[in-house]
Scaffold this active site. Structure first.
Site, short mmCIF file in Angstrom:
data_model
loop_
_atom_site.label_atom_id
_atom_site.label_comp_id
_atom_site.label_asym_id
_atom_site.label_seq_id
_atom_site.Cartn_x
_atom_site.Cartn_y
_atom_site.Cartn_z
CG HIS A 26 -1.90 -1.03 1.39
ND1 HIS A 26 -1.95 -1.89 2.45
CD2 HIS A 26 -2.95 -1.36 0.60
CE1 HIS A 26 -2.98 -2.71 2.31
NE2 HIS A 26 -3.59 -2.42 1.20
CE LYS A 66 -12.04 -7.67 2.29
NZ LYS A 66 -10.74 -7.08 2.06
CB SER A 71 -4.21 -6.73 4.31
OG SER A 71 -3.90 -5.44 3.88
NE ARG A 90 -2.44 -7.10 -4.76
CZ ARG A 90 -3.21 -7.33 -3.72
NH1 ARG A 90 -2.66 -7.73 -2.58
NH2 ARG A 90 -4.51 -7.20 -3.79
#
Ligand code: ADP
Length: 173
Positions: A23, A47, A137, A99
């Site tokens: 990040h 979540k 994460s 990514r």
């Protein structure tokens, strides 16, 4: 045509649960392009969050300090739809990190939905340094839960909060 970088405000939204070097790499790149970057932490993401909003916000601020990235970078939190938040702060540029091709499908859908909801939105995708391509994460949380401090992947302030949290949880259970 006469708008320069300094007049452009870009919003980097995410859950940052917790913030990682991936990040922070994206924040640094966004800051090189735009005059002001707002790291906007979502309060209510689908979540169950590992860290609560206050912890996530504090770690974003401390990480920016640790990496000396505070200049032209603000931290904020938002509830509800991203488009409503953008309208509220009068912004229309959204930064997201990509990514792998697997990120792309979801991100593409989100960008188009957001643009449907607010036609002025432009979503800008940035790629991190290849050192952070594998980083997320959720991987960091997993490493911490398995008992190791993920020091190579997150700033020291994040690693120590994760270690403390895991220790506390294992004492309770
Ligand atoms: P969200 O739940 O909104 O995806 P995240 O905090 O997981 O929130 O991610 C915020 C943004 O940062 C997303 O665009 C995500 O793809 C991107 N991101 C997360 N980790 C990395 C990384 N290692 N490199 C580049 N971008 C990343």
């Amino acid at each position: 045509m006469n708008e320069n970088k300094n007049s452009k405000l870009a919003v980097y939204p995410g859950s940052f649960d917790p913030i990682t070097y991936g990040h922070l790499d994206i924040i640094r790149r966004a800051r090189n392009i735009f005059g002001q970057v707002v790291v906007a932490i979502t309060r209510n993401f689908g979540k169950n969050s590992f860290l609560d909003l206050k912890e996530r916000e504090k770690l974003v601020r401390q990480s920016l300090d640790e990496l000396n990235l505070q200049k032209n970078v603000k931290v904020d939190v938002f509830d509800g739809l991203l488009v409503d938040y953008l309208k509220k702060i009068n912004a229309n540029i959204v930064i997201r990190g990509i990514r792998f091709i697997s990120d792309f499908e979801y991100e593409f859908q989100m960008a188009l939905i957001n643009r449907h909801l607010y036609s002025k939105i432009e979503t800008v995708y940035l790629m991190p340094d290849e050192r952070y391509l594998h980083l997320s994460s959720s991987i960091v949380r997993e490493i911490a839960l398995l008992g190791s401090a993920p020091r190579d992947f997150v700033p020291a302030c994040v690693a120590s909060v994760l270690s403390l949290k895991i220790k506390k949880t294992s004492r309770i259970s």
